[in-house]
Scaffold this motif. Structure first.
Motif, PDB file in Angstrom:
ATOM      1  N   VAL A 170       6.423  15.796  46.420  1.00 43.00           N
ATOM      2  CA  VAL A 170       6.213  15.988  47.858  1.00 43.00           C
ATOM      3  C   VAL A 170       7.427  15.504  48.644  1.00 43.00           C
ATOM      4  O   VAL A 170       7.804  16.099  49.660  1.00 43.00           O
ATOM      5  N   LEU A 171       8.097  14.447  48.170  1.00 39.62           N
ATOM      6  CA  LEU A 171       9.327  14.000  48.823  1.00 39.62           C
ATOM      7  C   LEU A 171      10.459  14.988  48.572  1.00 39.62           C
ATOM      8  O   LEU A 171      11.210  15.350  49.500  1.00 39.62           O
ATOM      9  N   TRP A 172      10.609  15.422  47.333  1.00 34.46           N
ATOM     10  CA  TRP A 172      11.609  16.435  47.000  1.00 34.46           C
ATOM     11  C   TRP A 172      11.414  17.681  47.868  1.00 34.46           C
ATOM     12  O   TRP A 172      12.364  18.188  48.493  1.00 34.46           O
ATOM     13  N   ASP A 173      10.193  18.179  47.943  1.00 31.16           N
ATOM     14  CA  ASP A 173       9.916  19.401  48.699  1.00 31.16           C
ATOM     15  C   ASP A 173      10.235  19.228  50.183  1.00 31.16           C
ATOM     16  O   ASP A 173      10.757  20.152  50.821  1.00 31.16           O
ATOM     17  N   MET A 174       9.895  18.064  50.733  1.00 25.55           N
ATOM     18  CA  MET A 174      10.121  17.860  52.163  1.00 25.55           C
ATOM     19  C   MET A 174      11.611  17.897  52.504  1.00 25.55           C
ATOM     20  O   MET A 174      12.025  18.525  53.485  1.00 25.55           O
ATOM     21  N   VAL A 175      12.425  17.243  51.683  1.00 26.63           N
ATOM     22  CA  VAL A 175      13.865  17.233  51.935  1.00 26.63           C
ATOM     23  C   VAL A 175      14.468  18.602  51.635  1.00 26.63           C
ATOM     24  O   VAL A 175      15.308  19.110  52.385  1.00 26.63           O
TER      25      VAL A 175
ATOM     26  N   LEU B 128      19.827  19.830  45.235  1.00 24.97           N
ATOM     27  CA  LEU B 128      20.811  18.767  45.016  1.00 24.97           C
ATOM     28  C   LEU B 128      20.957  17.876  46.244  1.00 24.97           C
ATOM     29  O   LEU B 128      21.317  16.704  46.118  1.00 24.97           O
ATOM     30  N   THR B 129      20.677  18.416  47.420  1.00 27.01           N
ATOM     31  CA  THR B 129      20.646  17.566  48.612  1.00 27.01           C
ATOM     32  C   THR B 129      19.491  16.586  48.510  1.00 27.01           C
ATOM     33  O   THR B 129      19.630  15.401  48.848  1.00 27.01           O
TER      34      THR B 129
ATOM     35  N   ALA C 228      17.869  11.129  47.414  1.00 30.89           N
ATOM     36  CA  ALA C 228      17.087  10.232  46.560  1.00 30.89           C
ATOM     37  C   ALA C 228      17.948   9.115  45.990  1.00 30.89           C
ATOM     38  O   ALA C 228      17.471   7.989  45.809  1.00 30.89           O
ATOM     39  N   VAL C 229      19.207   9.408  45.696  1.00 33.32           N
ATOM     40  CA  VAL C 229      20.122   8.355  45.230  1.00 33.32           C
ATOM     41  C   VAL C 229      20.288   7.296  46.323  1.00 33.32           C
ATOM     42  O   VAL C 229      20.252   6.085  46.060  1.00 33.32           O
ATOM     43  N   LYS C 230      20.443   7.747  47.561  1.00 35.95           N
ATOM     44  CA  LYS C 230      20.561   6.807  48.680  1.00 35.95           C
ATOM     45  C   LYS C 230      19.286   5.984  48.833  1.00 35.95           C
ATOM     46  O   LYS C 230      19.330   4.754  48.995  1.00 35.95           O
ATOM     47  N   LEU C 231      18.145   6.662  48.788  1.00 36.72           N
ATOM     48  CA  LEU C 231      16.870   5.984  48.989  1.00 36.72           C
ATOM     49  C   LEU C 231      16.586   4.988  47.875  1.00 36.72           C
ATOM     50  O   LEU C 231      16.006   3.920  48.107  1.00 36.72           O
TER      51      LEU C 231
ATOM     52  N   CYS D  17      26.886  19.015  43.976  1.00 32.21           N
ATOM     53  CA  CYS D  17      26.396  19.243  45.340  1.00 32.21           C
ATOM     54  C   CYS D  17      27.572  19.356  46.305  1.00 32.21           C
ATOM     55  O   CYS D  17      27.589  20.239  47.178  1.00 32.21           O
ATOM     56  N   ALA D  18      28.570  18.490  46.136  1.00 33.22           N
ATOM     57  CA  ALA D  18      29.735  18.510  47.023  1.00 33.22           C
ATOM     58  C   ALA D  18      30.523  19.809  46.865  1.00 33.22           C
ATOM     59  O   ALA D  18      31.055  20.348  47.848  1.00 33.22           O
ATOM     60  N   GLU D  19      30.615  20.341  45.639  1.00 29.94           N
ATOM     61  CA  GLU D  19      31.320  21.612  45.440  1.00 29.94           C
ATOM     62  C   GLU D  19      30.624  22.751  46.185  1.00 29.94           C
ATOM     63  O   GLU D  19      31.276  23.613  46.794  1.00 29.94           O
ATOM     64  N   ILE D  20      29.290  22.764  46.136  1.00 32.41           N
ATOM     65  CA  ILE D  20      28.551  23.813  46.841  1.00 32.41           C
ATOM     66  C   ILE D  20      28.689  23.632  48.351  1.00 32.41           C
ATOM     67  O   ILE D  20      28.854  24.608  49.101  1.00 32.41           O
ATOM     68  N   GLU D  21      28.650  22.397  48.820  1.00 30.90           N
ATOM     69  CA  GLU D  21      28.820  22.133  50.247  1.00 30.90           C
ATOM     70  C   GLU D  21      30.203  22.570  50.736  1.00 30.90           C
ATOM     71  O   GLU D  21      30.352  23.110  51.838  1.00 30.90           O
TER      72      GLU D  21
END
Length: 465
Positions: free
Chosen positions: A247-252, A287-288, A293-296, A369-373
Protein backbone atom coordinates in the motif's frame (compact mmCIF):
# COMPACT_ATOMS: atom_id res chain seq x y z
CA UNK A 1 -13.05 -6.66 15.17
CA UNK A 2 -15.32 -3.65 15.04
CA UNK A 3 -15.59 -1.37 12.06
CA UNK A 4 -15.39 2.40 12.32
CA UNK A 5 -17.74 4.33 10.06
CA UNK A 6 -17.18 8.06 9.68
CA UNK A 7 -20.35 10.05 9.03
CA UNK A 8 -20.85 13.78 9.47
CA UNK A 9 -17.80 14.07 11.69
CA UNK A 10 -18.89 11.31 14.11
CA UNK A 11 -17.80 7.71 14.58
CA UNK A 12 -20.30 4.87 14.55
CA UNK A 13 -19.14 1.42 15.53
CA UNK A 14 -20.83 -1.55 13.88
CA UNK A 15 -20.59 -5.07 15.33
CA UNK A 16 -18.94 -7.77 13.23
CA UNK A 17 -22.35 -9.19 12.20
CA UNK A 18 -22.89 -6.10 10.09
CA UNK A 19 -20.25 -7.07 7.59
CA UNK A 20 -21.87 -6.79 4.17
CA UNK A 21 -20.74 -10.25 3.08
CA UNK A 22 -22.44 -11.84 6.13
CA UNK A 23 -25.81 -10.22 5.39
CA UNK A 24 -28.30 -12.53 3.62
CA UNK A 25 -28.82 -9.94 0.87
CA UNK A 26 -25.22 -10.21 -0.34
CA UNK A 27 -25.43 -13.76 -1.80
CA UNK A 28 -28.73 -12.76 -3.41
CA UNK A 29 -27.07 -9.75 -5.06
CA UNK A 30 -24.05 -11.78 -6.08
CA UNK A 31 -26.18 -14.54 -7.61
CA UNK A 32 -28.26 -12.02 -9.57
CA UNK A 33 -25.14 -10.36 -10.98
CA UNK A 34 -23.73 -13.75 -11.99
CA UNK A 35 -27.00 -14.49 -13.84
CA UNK A 36 -26.77 -11.23 -15.77
CA UNK A 37 -23.08 -11.40 -16.76
CA UNK A 38 -23.33 -14.24 -19.36
CA UNK A 39 -26.22 -12.46 -21.08
CA UNK A 40 -24.15 -9.33 -21.73
CA UNK A 41 -22.28 -8.47 -24.93
CA UNK A 42 -18.75 -7.09 -24.90
CA UNK A 43 -20.04 -3.52 -24.57
CA UNK A 44 -22.31 -4.46 -21.65
CA UNK A 45 -25.59 -4.48 -23.56
CA UNK A 46 -27.96 -7.47 -23.75
CA UNK A 47 -29.01 -8.63 -27.22
CA UNK A 48 -32.30 -10.47 -26.78
CA UNK A 49 -32.14 -11.81 -30.34
CA UNK A 50 -28.86 -13.64 -29.74
CA UNK A 51 -28.74 -17.39 -29.28
CA UNK A 52 -29.12 -18.29 -25.63
CA UNK A 53 -30.41 -14.84 -24.70
CA UNK A 54 -32.97 -14.62 -21.90
CA UNK A 55 -36.48 -13.29 -22.11
CA UNK A 56 -36.49 -9.59 -21.36
CA UNK A 57 -38.62 -10.27 -18.30
CA UNK A 58 -35.93 -12.55 -16.87
CA UNK A 59 -33.30 -9.84 -17.28
CA UNK A 60 -35.59 -7.27 -15.69
CA UNK A 61 -36.22 -9.61 -12.77
CA UNK A 62 -32.47 -10.17 -12.24
CA UNK A 63 -31.76 -6.42 -12.28
CA UNK A 64 -34.63 -5.85 -9.88
CA UNK A 65 -33.07 -8.38 -7.50
CA UNK A 66 -29.74 -6.51 -7.69
CA UNK A 67 -31.45 -3.19 -6.95
CA UNK A 68 -33.48 -4.64 -4.06
CA UNK A 69 -30.34 -6.17 -2.53
CA UNK A 70 -28.50 -2.86 -2.81
CA UNK A 71 -31.37 -1.13 -1.00
CA UNK A 72 -31.26 -3.76 1.73
CA UNK A 73 -27.50 -3.54 2.21
CA UNK A 74 -27.16 0.23 1.93
CA UNK A 75 -28.12 0.99 5.57
CA UNK A 76 -24.96 -0.84 6.63
CA UNK A 77 -22.97 1.72 4.62
CA UNK A 78 -24.42 5.18 5.32
CA UNK A 79 -21.35 6.86 3.82
CA UNK A 80 -22.33 5.35 0.43
CA UNK A 81 -26.05 6.23 0.57
CA UNK A 82 -25.95 8.81 -2.24
CA UNK A 83 -24.01 6.39 -4.45
CA UNK A 84 -26.39 3.52 -3.79
CA UNK A 85 -29.43 5.71 -4.55
CA UNK A 86 -27.85 6.76 -7.86
CA UNK A 87 -26.89 3.12 -8.54
CA UNK A 88 -30.47 1.91 -8.14
CA UNK A 89 -31.60 4.67 -10.51
CA UNK A 90 -28.95 3.73 -13.10
CA UNK A 91 -29.93 0.05 -12.88
CA UNK A 92 -33.58 0.95 -13.41
CA UNK A 93 -32.76 3.23 -16.35
CA UNK A 94 -30.69 0.48 -17.97
CA UNK A 95 -33.60 -1.97 -17.74
CA UNK A 96 -36.21 0.56 -18.85
CA UNK A 97 -34.07 1.50 -21.86
CA UNK A 98 -34.04 -2.07 -23.13
CA UNK A 99 -30.61 -3.04 -21.80
CA UNK A 100 -28.68 -1.04 -24.37
CA UNK A 101 -25.04 -0.08 -23.72
CA UNK A 102 -25.10 0.73 -20.00
CA UNK A 103 -24.48 4.25 -18.73
CA UNK A 104 -23.63 4.50 -15.03
CA UNK A 105 -22.10 7.96 -15.08
CA UNK A 106 -24.47 9.34 -12.44
CA UNK A 107 -23.65 6.62 -9.94
CA UNK A 108 -19.94 6.86 -10.78
CA UNK A 109 -19.98 10.57 -9.96
CA UNK A 110 -21.78 9.83 -6.69
CA UNK A 111 -19.19 7.26 -5.59
CA UNK A 112 -16.44 9.17 -3.75
CA UNK A 113 -14.37 6.73 -1.65
CA UNK A 114 -11.30 8.99 -1.51
CA UNK A 115 -13.34 11.67 0.25
CA UNK A 116 -13.72 9.47 3.34
CA UNK A 117 -10.56 7.43 3.77
CA UNK A 118 -10.90 5.57 7.05
CA UNK A 119 -9.10 2.34 7.88
CA UNK A 120 -11.45 -0.64 7.63
CA UNK A 121 -14.33 1.29 6.04
CA UNK A 122 -16.53 -1.01 3.91
CA UNK A 123 -17.86 -0.23 0.44
CA UNK A 124 -20.33 -2.14 -1.72
CA UNK A 125 -19.58 -1.40 -5.37
CA UNK A 126 -21.70 -2.46 -8.36
CA UNK A 127 -20.85 -1.26 -11.87
CA UNK A 128 -20.78 -2.48 -15.49
CA UNK A 129 -17.06 -2.52 -16.08
CA UNK A 130 -14.05 -4.35 -17.40
CA UNK A 131 -11.42 -5.50 -14.93
CA UNK A 132 -7.85 -4.59 -15.81
CA UNK A 133 -5.73 -7.73 -16.33
CA UNK A 134 -8.96 -9.64 -15.87
CA UNK A 135 -12.13 -9.50 -17.96
CA UNK A 136 -11.95 -7.19 -21.02
CA UNK A 137 -15.76 -6.95 -21.39
CA UNK A 138 -17.97 -4.43 -19.61
CA UNK A 139 -19.95 -6.92 -17.56
CA UNK A 140 -21.85 -6.11 -14.42
CA UNK A 141 -19.62 -6.70 -11.39
CA UNK A 142 -20.17 -6.51 -7.64
CA UNK A 143 -17.39 -6.24 -5.09
CA UNK A 144 -17.31 -5.64 -1.36
CA UNK A 145 -14.09 -4.06 -0.20
CA UNK A 146 -12.47 -2.36 2.77
CA UNK A 147 -10.32 0.73 2.85
CA UNK A 148 -6.70 0.41 3.99
CA UNK A 149 -5.75 3.70 5.59
CA UNK A 150 -3.77 3.19 8.81
CA UNK A 151 -2.56 6.23 10.72
CA UNK A 152 1.08 5.84 9.66
CA UNK A 153 0.10 5.80 5.95
CA UNK A 154 -2.27 8.74 6.36
CA UNK A 155 0.54 10.76 7.98
CA UNK A 156 2.97 9.98 5.18
CA UNK A 157 0.38 11.01 2.60
CA UNK A 158 -0.41 14.21 4.52
CA UNK A 159 3.18 15.27 5.14
CA UNK A 160 5.22 13.90 2.20
CA UNK A 161 3.36 12.06 -0.52
CA UNK A 162 0.20 14.04 -1.20
CA UNK A 163 -2.12 11.78 -3.16
CA UNK A 164 -5.72 12.70 -2.37
CA UNK A 165 -7.18 10.33 -4.96
CA UNK A 166 -5.40 7.16 -3.82
CA UNK A 167 -7.35 4.38 -2.11
CA UNK A 168 -5.62 1.33 -0.69
CA UNK A 169 -8.23 -1.43 -0.53
CA UNK A 170 -8.73 -5.12 0.26
CA UNK A 171 -11.25 -7.66 -0.96
CA UNK A 172 -14.14 -8.96 1.11
CA UNK A 173 -15.88 -10.75 -1.78
CA UNK A 174 -16.47 -10.30 -5.52
CA UNK A 175 -18.12 -11.58 -8.69
CA UNK A 176 -16.42 -13.38 -11.57
CA UNK A 177 -14.64 -10.43 -13.17
CA UNK A 178 -12.39 -10.26 -10.13
CA UNK A 179 -11.76 -14.00 -10.00
CA UNK A 180 -8.86 -13.07 -12.27
CA UNK A 181 -5.48 -11.33 -12.08
CA UNK A 182 -7.07 -7.90 -11.65
CA UNK A 183 -5.88 -6.02 -8.57
CA UNK A 184 -7.33 -2.56 -9.25
CA UNK A 185 -10.62 -0.70 -9.14
CA UNK A 186 -10.36 2.23 -11.52
CA UNK A 187 -13.20 4.58 -12.56
CA UNK A 188 -12.05 4.67 -16.18
CA UNK A 189 -13.06 1.00 -16.57
CA UNK A 190 -16.75 1.75 -15.93
CA UNK A 191 -19.36 2.05 -18.70
CA UNK A 192 -20.49 5.68 -18.99
CA UNK A 193 -21.96 7.90 -21.70
CA UNK A 194 -18.99 10.25 -21.49
CA UNK A 195 -15.81 10.39 -19.45
CA UNK A 196 -15.95 12.76 -16.47
CA UNK A 197 -13.79 15.87 -16.65
CA UNK A 198 -11.56 14.33 -14.00
CA UNK A 199 -11.41 11.17 -12.00
CA UNK A 200 -11.51 11.55 -8.23
CA UNK A 201 -10.27 8.19 -6.94
CA UNK A 202 -8.36 5.05 -7.81
CA UNK A 203 -8.20 1.83 -5.81
CA UNK A 204 -5.53 -0.87 -5.63
CA UNK A 205 -6.09 -4.19 -3.83
CA UNK A 206 -2.99 -4.53 -1.69
CA UNK A 207 -4.15 -7.85 -0.23
CA UNK A 208 -4.14 -9.53 -3.65
CA UNK A 209 -0.80 -7.96 -4.54
CA UNK A 210 0.69 -9.14 -1.25
CA UNK A 211 -0.68 -12.68 -1.46
CA UNK A 212 0.48 -13.06 -5.06
CA UNK A 213 3.90 -11.64 -4.17
CA UNK A 214 4.32 -14.07 -1.28
CA UNK A 215 3.43 -17.14 -3.30
CA UNK A 216 5.58 -16.30 -6.34
CA UNK A 217 8.51 -15.06 -4.25
CA UNK A 218 8.55 -18.20 -2.08
CA UNK A 219 8.61 -20.37 -5.21
CA UNK A 220 11.32 -18.28 -6.89
CA UNK A 221 13.50 -18.31 -3.78
CA UNK A 222 13.23 -22.10 -3.68
CA UNK A 223 13.92 -22.57 -7.41
CA UNK A 224 16.88 -20.17 -7.41
CA UNK A 225 18.43 -21.35 -4.15
CA UNK A 226 18.41 -17.79 -2.82
CA UNK A 227 19.33 -17.42 0.85
CA UNK A 228 17.27 -14.66 2.43
CA UNK A 229 18.31 -12.51 5.36
CA UNK A 230 16.24 -13.35 8.43
CA UNK A 231 14.16 -10.16 8.30
CA UNK A 232 13.41 -10.61 4.59
CA UNK A 233 12.37 -14.23 5.09
CA UNK A 234 10.06 -13.16 7.91
CA UNK A 235 8.46 -10.52 5.68
CA UNK A 236 7.73 -12.98 2.86
CA UNK A 237 5.83 -15.17 5.35
CA UNK A 238 3.83 -12.27 6.82
CA UNK A 239 0.71 -11.21 4.89
CA UNK A 240 0.12 -8.08 6.97
CA UNK A 241 3.68 -6.82 6.51
CA UNK A 242 3.44 -7.42 2.76
CA UNK A 243 0.11 -5.59 2.52
CA UNK A 244 1.60 -2.60 4.32
CA UNK A 245 4.59 -2.65 1.98
CA UNK A 246 2.39 -2.74 -1.10
CA UNK A 247 0.00 0.00 0.00
CA UNK A 248 2.95 2.34 0.62
CA UNK A 249 4.62 1.31 -2.64
CA UNK A 250 1.37 1.85 -4.56
CA UNK A 251 0.73 5.26 -3.02
CA UNK A 252 4.15 6.61 -3.97
CA UNK A 253 4.10 4.91 -7.39
CA UNK A 254 0.70 6.38 -8.20
CA UNK A 255 1.67 9.98 -7.42
CA UNK A 256 4.97 9.69 -9.30
CA UNK A 257 3.09 9.54 -12.63
CA UNK A 258 2.49 13.28 -12.27
CA UNK A 259 5.72 14.30 -10.50
CA UNK A 260 9.23 14.90 -11.79
CA UNK A 261 10.74 16.23 -15.02
CA UNK A 262 8.20 14.84 -17.46
CA UNK A 263 8.66 15.22 -21.24
CA UNK A 264 5.14 13.92 -21.98
CA UNK A 265 1.84 13.02 -20.38
CA UNK A 266 3.01 10.31 -17.97
CA UNK A 267 -0.15 8.23 -18.31
CA UNK A 268 0.20 8.50 -22.11
CA UNK A 269 -3.54 9.00 -22.49
CA UNK A 270 -4.57 8.97 -26.17
CA UNK A 271 -0.94 8.64 -27.19
CA UNK A 272 0.58 5.87 -29.26
CA UNK A 273 4.14 5.10 -28.25
CA UNK A 274 6.55 2.16 -28.38
CA UNK A 275 5.90 -0.15 -25.46
CA UNK A 276 9.38 0.35 -23.99
CA UNK A 277 8.35 3.92 -23.19
CA UNK A 278 5.43 2.57 -21.15
CA UNK A 279 7.85 0.13 -19.51
CA UNK A 280 10.27 2.91 -18.56
CA UNK A 281 7.43 4.99 -17.09
CA UNK A 282 6.16 2.16 -14.90
CA UNK A 283 9.70 1.29 -13.84
CA UNK A 284 10.43 4.96 -13.07
CA UNK A 285 7.47 5.05 -10.71
CA UNK A 286 8.49 1.80 -9.01
CA UNK A 287 12.10 2.90 -8.62
CA UNK A 288 10.96 6.24 -7.23
CA UNK A 289 9.02 4.30 -4.60
CA UNK A 290 12.19 2.29 -3.93
CA UNK A 291 14.28 5.47 -3.64
CA UNK A 292 11.80 7.02 -1.22
CA UNK A 293 11.75 3.79 0.77
CA UNK A 294 15.53 4.00 1.18
CA UNK A 295 15.10 7.49 2.63
CA UNK A 296 12.25 6.40 4.89
CA UNK A 297 14.23 3.41 6.15
CA UNK A 298 16.99 5.78 7.19
CA UNK A 299 14.38 7.69 9.18
CA UNK A 300 13.16 4.59 10.96
CA UNK A 301 9.86 3.97 9.10
CA UNK A 302 9.36 0.22 9.68
CA UNK A 303 7.54 -0.50 6.38
CA UNK A 304 10.28 1.09 4.25
CA UNK A 305 12.69 -1.86 4.17
CA UNK A 306 9.81 -4.13 3.14
CA UNK A 307 8.94 -1.82 0.24
CA UNK A 308 12.48 -2.19 -1.10
CA UNK A 309 12.25 -5.97 -0.95
CA UNK A 310 8.80 -5.98 -2.55
CA UNK A 311 9.93 -3.79 -5.47
CA UNK A 312 13.05 -5.86 -6.13
CA UNK A 313 11.46 -9.29 -5.86
CA UNK A 314 8.15 -8.57 -7.63
CA UNK A 315 9.95 -6.79 -10.46
CA UNK A 316 12.67 -9.43 -10.85
CA UNK A 317 10.79 -12.67 -10.14
CA UNK A 318 7.17 -12.16 -11.25
CA UNK A 319 6.95 -9.36 -13.81
CA UNK A 320 9.31 -10.74 -16.51
CA UNK A 321 7.64 -14.17 -16.63
CA UNK A 322 3.99 -13.10 -16.30
CA UNK A 323 1.69 -12.58 -19.28
CA UNK A 324 2.16 -12.88 -23.01
CA UNK A 325 5.30 -11.71 -24.80
CA UNK A 326 3.35 -9.10 -26.78
CA UNK A 327 4.36 -5.54 -25.88
CA UNK A 328 4.71 -6.66 -22.28
CA UNK A 329 5.95 -3.38 -20.84
CA UNK A 330 5.80 -4.49 -17.19
CA UNK A 331 7.78 -7.59 -18.08
CA UNK A 332 10.31 -5.42 -19.90
CA UNK A 333 10.81 -3.24 -16.82
CA UNK A 334 11.50 -6.31 -14.70
CA UNK A 335 14.00 -7.64 -17.23
CA UNK A 336 15.76 -4.27 -17.27
CA UNK A 337 16.03 -4.08 -13.49
CA UNK A 338 17.51 -7.58 -13.24
CA UNK A 339 19.97 -6.98 -16.09
CA UNK A 340 21.10 -3.69 -14.56
CA UNK A 341 21.64 -5.22 -11.12
CA UNK A 342 23.41 -8.17 -12.73
CA UNK A 343 25.74 -5.90 -14.69
CA UNK A 344 26.79 -4.13 -11.50
CA UNK A 345 27.20 -7.39 -9.51
CA UNK A 346 24.29 -6.79 -7.14
CA UNK A 347 22.74 -10.06 -8.32
CA UNK A 348 24.85 -13.04 -9.35
CA UNK A 349 23.78 -16.34 -10.91
CA UNK A 350 26.64 -18.71 -10.14
CA UNK A 351 26.65 -22.49 -9.62
CA UNK A 352 22.91 -22.48 -10.29
CA UNK A 353 22.23 -20.28 -7.29
CA UNK A 354 21.17 -16.66 -7.11
CA UNK A 355 22.82 -14.31 -4.65
CA UNK A 356 22.06 -10.67 -3.82
CA UNK A 357 24.46 -8.08 -2.47
CA UNK A 358 22.02 -6.46 -0.05
CA UNK A 359 24.50 -3.80 1.02
CA UNK A 360 24.90 -2.35 -2.47
CA UNK A 361 21.38 -3.04 -3.79
CA UNK A 362 19.94 0.35 -2.72
CA UNK A 363 22.77 2.34 -4.28
CA UNK A 364 22.72 0.54 -7.63
CA UNK A 365 18.92 0.45 -7.86
CA UNK A 366 18.82 4.19 -7.23
CA UNK A 367 21.48 4.57 -9.91
CA UNK A 368 19.12 3.03 -12.49
CA UNK A 369 16.38 5.36 -11.29
CA UNK A 370 18.73 8.30 -11.86
CA UNK A 371 19.46 7.13 -15.43
CA UNK A 372 15.74 7.06 -16.24
CA UNK A 373 15.23 10.46 -14.60
CA UNK A 374 18.06 11.89 -16.75
CA UNK A 375 16.38 10.41 -19.84
CA UNK A 376 13.17 12.19 -18.89
CA UNK A 377 14.81 15.52 -18.12
CA UNK A 378 16.72 15.50 -21.41
CA UNK A 379 13.54 14.47 -23.19
CA UNK A 380 11.96 17.83 -22.47
CA UNK A 381 14.24 19.34 -25.13
CA UNK A 382 13.93 16.53 -27.66
CA UNK A 383 11.47 15.83 -30.48
CA UNK A 384 9.26 12.85 -29.75
CA UNK A 385 10.99 10.45 -32.13
CA UNK A 386 14.46 11.37 -30.83
CA UNK A 387 13.20 10.75 -27.30
CA UNK A 388 11.89 7.34 -28.27
CA UNK A 389 15.27 6.41 -29.73
CA UNK A 390 16.97 7.63 -26.55
CA UNK A 391 14.68 5.38 -24.53
CA UNK A 392 15.49 2.49 -26.85
CA UNK A 393 19.22 3.14 -26.42
CA UNK A 394 18.89 3.07 -22.63
CA UNK A 395 17.02 -0.25 -22.65
CA UNK A 396 19.22 -1.87 -25.31
CA UNK A 397 22.35 -0.96 -23.34
CA UNK A 398 21.33 -3.68 -20.86
CA UNK A 399 18.91 -5.90 -22.82
CA UNK A 400 19.62 -7.51 -26.20
CA UNK A 401 17.03 -6.53 -28.85
CA UNK A 402 15.52 -9.11 -31.17
CA UNK A 403 17.94 -9.81 -34.08
CA UNK A 404 15.22 -8.91 -36.57
CA UNK A 405 14.40 -5.55 -35.05
CA UNK A 406 14.28 -2.53 -37.36
CA UNK A 407 14.54 -0.19 -34.39
CA UNK A 408 17.77 -1.88 -33.29
CA UNK A 409 19.30 -1.03 -36.67
CA UNK A 410 18.73 2.66 -36.03
CA UNK A 411 16.92 5.52 -37.80
CA UNK A 412 18.22 4.56 -41.24
CA UNK A 413 16.17 1.33 -41.11
CA UNK A 414 12.89 3.23 -40.62
CA UNK A 415 10.83 5.36 -42.98
CA UNK A 416 11.23 8.68 -41.20
CA UNK A 417 8.86 10.41 -43.60
CA UNK A 418 6.04 8.73 -41.66
CA UNK A 419 4.62 10.35 -38.51
CA UNK A 420 6.05 8.89 -35.27
CA UNK A 421 2.85 7.03 -34.39
CA UNK A 422 3.11 5.07 -37.69
CA UNK A 423 6.65 3.98 -36.82
CA UNK A 424 5.23 2.16 -33.80
CA UNK A 425 4.01 -0.42 -36.33
CA UNK A 426 7.66 -1.36 -36.90
CA UNK A 427 8.10 -2.35 -33.24
CA UNK A 428 8.16 -6.13 -32.84
CA UNK A 429 5.65 -7.70 -30.45
CA UNK A 430 8.61 -9.03 -28.45
CA UNK A 431 11.25 -6.39 -29.14
CA UNK A 432 13.42 -7.54 -26.20
CA UNK A 433 13.08 -11.33 -25.81
CA UNK A 434 13.66 -13.11 -22.53
CA UNK A 435 17.21 -14.03 -21.66
CA UNK A 436 18.18 -17.66 -21.19
CA UNK A 437 17.95 -17.11 -17.42
CA UNK A 438 14.34 -15.95 -17.68
CA UNK A 439 13.40 -18.57 -20.26
CA UNK A 440 14.36 -21.22 -17.71
CA UNK A 441 12.76 -19.38 -14.79
CA UNK A 442 9.51 -18.98 -16.74
CA UNK A 443 9.15 -22.73 -17.12
CA UNK A 444 9.78 -23.24 -13.41
CA UNK A 445 7.29 -20.62 -12.22
CA UNK A 446 4.48 -20.73 -14.81
CA UNK A 447 2.25 -23.05 -12.78
CA UNK A 448 2.79 -21.05 -9.59
CA UNK A 449 1.95 -17.79 -11.36
CA UNK A 450 -1.15 -19.36 -12.91
CA UNK A 451 -2.26 -20.46 -9.43
CA UNK A 452 -2.42 -16.85 -8.24
CA UNK A 453 -5.44 -16.08 -10.44
CA UNK A 454 -8.16 -14.73 -8.15
CA UNK A 455 -5.96 -15.01 -5.06
CA UNK A 456 -6.79 -13.14 -1.86
CA UNK A 457 -5.22 -13.19 1.57
CA UNK A 458 -7.87 -15.63 2.76
CA UNK A 459 -7.53 -18.03 -0.16
CA UNK A 460 -3.75 -17.99 0.17
CA UNK A 461 -3.97 -18.91 3.86
CA UNK A 462 -6.43 -21.71 3.14
CA UNK A 463 -4.17 -23.11 0.44
CA UNK A 464 -1.18 -23.01 2.78
CA UNK A 465 -3.14 -24.86 5.46
Amino acid sequence: MTEILVQAGTEERLPPADRVVEHPAWPVLKDAVERIRPWQSKDGSIDFTAEGAPERGAAEDAVRRVADAVRELSPLLPHDRAYHEALVTDLGRWAEGGFQVPDFLDSLLAFQPAAHRADGLQHLVVFPMYTQNGNPDRNLEAVVLRMVWPHWLAELERTRYDNPLFCGITFEDFTSGYDTNSAVLFPETIAVREAPERFTWGGIFCDREAARFRRVTAAAVDVLGLELPEDVAAMVHDQQRCQEAFVLWDMVHDRTHSHGDLPFDPFMIKQRQPFWMYGLEELRCDLTAFKEAVKLAGEGVPQARDVQVAVLFDRMFRFPVTGERVRNYDGLGGQLLFAYLHKYDVVRWTDNRLSIDWEHAPQVTNQLCAEIETLYRDGIDRPKLVHWFAGYELVSTYLAPHPGSKWAKGPDALDLTLPPRKLVDDVLPDEFPLSMFYEALSKKLKNVIASTRGITAGSAERAAA
